[in-house]
Design a protein around this motif. Structure first.
Motif, PDB file in Angstrom:
ATOM      1  N   LYS A  84       0.722  -1.055   0.024  1.00  0.00           N
ATOM      2  CA  LYS A  84       0.170  -0.100  -0.148  1.00  0.00           C
ATOM      3  C   LYS A  84       0.876   1.231   0.125  1.00  0.00           C
ATOM      4  O   LYS A  84       0.408   2.377  -0.791  1.00  0.00           O
ATOM      5  CB  LYS A  84      -0.728  -0.018   1.193  1.00  0.00           C
ATOM      6  CG  LYS A  84      -1.873   0.935   1.159  1.00  0.00           C
ATOM      7  CD  LYS A  84      -2.650   1.088   2.621  1.00  0.00           C
ATOM      8  CE  LYS A  84      -3.458  -0.027   2.567  1.00  0.00           C
ATOM      9  NZ  LYS A  84      -4.466  -0.348   3.945  1.00  0.00           N
ATOM     10  N   GLU A  85       1.931   1.225   0.716  1.00  0.00           N
ATOM     11  CA  GLU A  85       2.906   2.454   0.883  1.00  0.00           C
ATOM     12  C   GLU A  85       3.443   2.888  -0.507  1.00  0.00           C
ATOM     13  O   GLU A  85       3.571   3.937  -0.863  1.00  0.00           O
ATOM     14  CB  GLU A  85       3.848   2.404   1.962  1.00  0.00           C
ATOM     15  CG  GLU A  85       3.255   2.244   3.354  1.00  0.00           C
ATOM     16  CD  GLU A  85       2.110   3.397   3.621  1.00  0.00           C
ATOM     17  OE1 GLU A  85       2.540   4.647   3.306  1.00  0.00           O
ATOM     18  OE2 GLU A  85       1.310   3.036   4.205  1.00  0.00           O
ATOM     19  N   TRP A  86       3.832   1.773  -1.155  1.00  0.00           N
ATOM     20  CA  TRP A  86       4.245   1.930  -2.534  1.00  0.00           C
ATOM     21  C   TRP A  86       3.365   2.592  -3.356  1.00  0.00           C
ATOM     22  O   TRP A  86       3.845   3.408  -4.340  1.00  0.00           O
ATOM     23  CB  TRP A  86       5.118   0.632  -3.008  1.00  0.00           C
ATOM     24  CG  TRP A  86       5.632   0.513  -4.412  1.00  0.00           C
ATOM     25  CD1 TRP A  86       6.907   0.830  -4.560  1.00  0.00           C
ATOM     26  CD2 TRP A  86       5.059   0.153  -5.686  1.00  0.00           C
ATOM     27  NE1 TRP A  86       7.168   0.648  -6.032  1.00  0.00           N
ATOM     28  CE2 TRP A  86       6.086   0.366  -6.635  1.00  0.00           C
ATOM     29  CE3 TRP A  86       3.716  -0.056  -6.023  1.00  0.00           C
ATOM     30  CZ2 TRP A  86       5.711   0.242  -7.967  1.00  0.00           C
ATOM     31  CZ3 TRP A  86       3.495  -0.520  -7.380  1.00  0.00           C
ATOM     32  CH2 TRP A  86       4.400  -0.161  -8.287  1.00  0.00           C
ATOM     33  N   ILE A  87       2.177   2.028  -3.311  1.00  0.00           N
ATOM     34  CA  ILE A  87       1.035   2.139  -4.209  1.00  0.00           C
ATOM     35  C   ILE A  87       0.801   3.931  -4.065  1.00  0.00           C
ATOM     36  O   ILE A  87       0.751   4.681  -4.994  1.00  0.00           O
ATOM     37  CB  ILE A  87      -0.058   1.694  -3.928  1.00  0.00           C
ATOM     38  CG1 ILE A  87      -0.025   0.135  -4.738  1.00  0.00           C
ATOM     39  CG2 ILE A  87      -1.429   2.286  -4.690  1.00  0.00           C
ATOM     40  CD1 ILE A  87      -1.282  -0.968  -4.220  1.00  0.00           C
ATOM     41  N   LYS A  88       0.972   4.111  -2.817  1.00  0.00           N
ATOM     42  CA  LYS A  88       0.795   5.730  -2.471  1.00  0.00           C
ATOM     43  C   LYS A  88       1.843   6.645  -2.918  1.00  0.00           C
ATOM     44  O   LYS A  88       1.509   7.604  -3.641  1.00  0.00           O
ATOM     45  CB  LYS A  88       0.721   5.838  -0.909  1.00  0.00           C
ATOM     46  CG  LYS A  88      -0.535   5.304  -0.154  1.00  0.00           C
ATOM     47  CD  LYS A  88      -0.353   5.866   1.286  1.00  0.00           C
ATOM     48  CE  LYS A  88      -1.304   5.299   2.230  1.00  0.00           C
ATOM     49  NZ  LYS A  88      -1.211   5.638   3.425  1.00  0.00           N
TER      50      LYS A  88
END
Length: 103
Positions: A84-88
């Motif tokens: 999720k953090e990479w997607i953000k």
């Protein structure tokens, strides 16, 4: 272009899991934005224009039970997982570039 699979689980129940695939990481990030925009349209059906800022999008992503990507790595002929953090981070870069291109 790297084939990218988006895995989304909006609720806690495993049957809420879905996936979609895209030709590139950027297309996938645009797809994530579209998911949020569709969500906004569902909860605001009488609002003709939907606007939001990146913090609202990130709050929405944080409320999902899970979201991740699998990105094809040509060199190893495998898919690498991203959280999720990479997607953000990728969405932030994409939207920043889009904002810069409107000048």
């Amino acid at each position: 272009m790297s084939h990218t699979i988006l895995l989304v689980q909006p609720g806690n129940r495993p049957e809420t899991r879905t996936y979609s695939d895209y030709d590139s990481v950027n297309e996938c990030m645009e797809g994530v934005c579209r998911i949020y925009e569709e969500h906004l349209k569902r909860i605001n059906p009488n609002t003709p224009t939907i606007t939001y800022d990146i913090s609202q999008l990130f709050d929405f992503l944080d409320q999902l039970a899970d979201i991740s990507c699998l990105v094809y790595q040509k060199s190893t002929n495998t898919y690498a997982p991203y959280n999720k953090e990479w997607i953000k981070e990728k969405i932030y870069v994409l939207l920043k570039q889009a904002a810069g291109n409107t000048d």
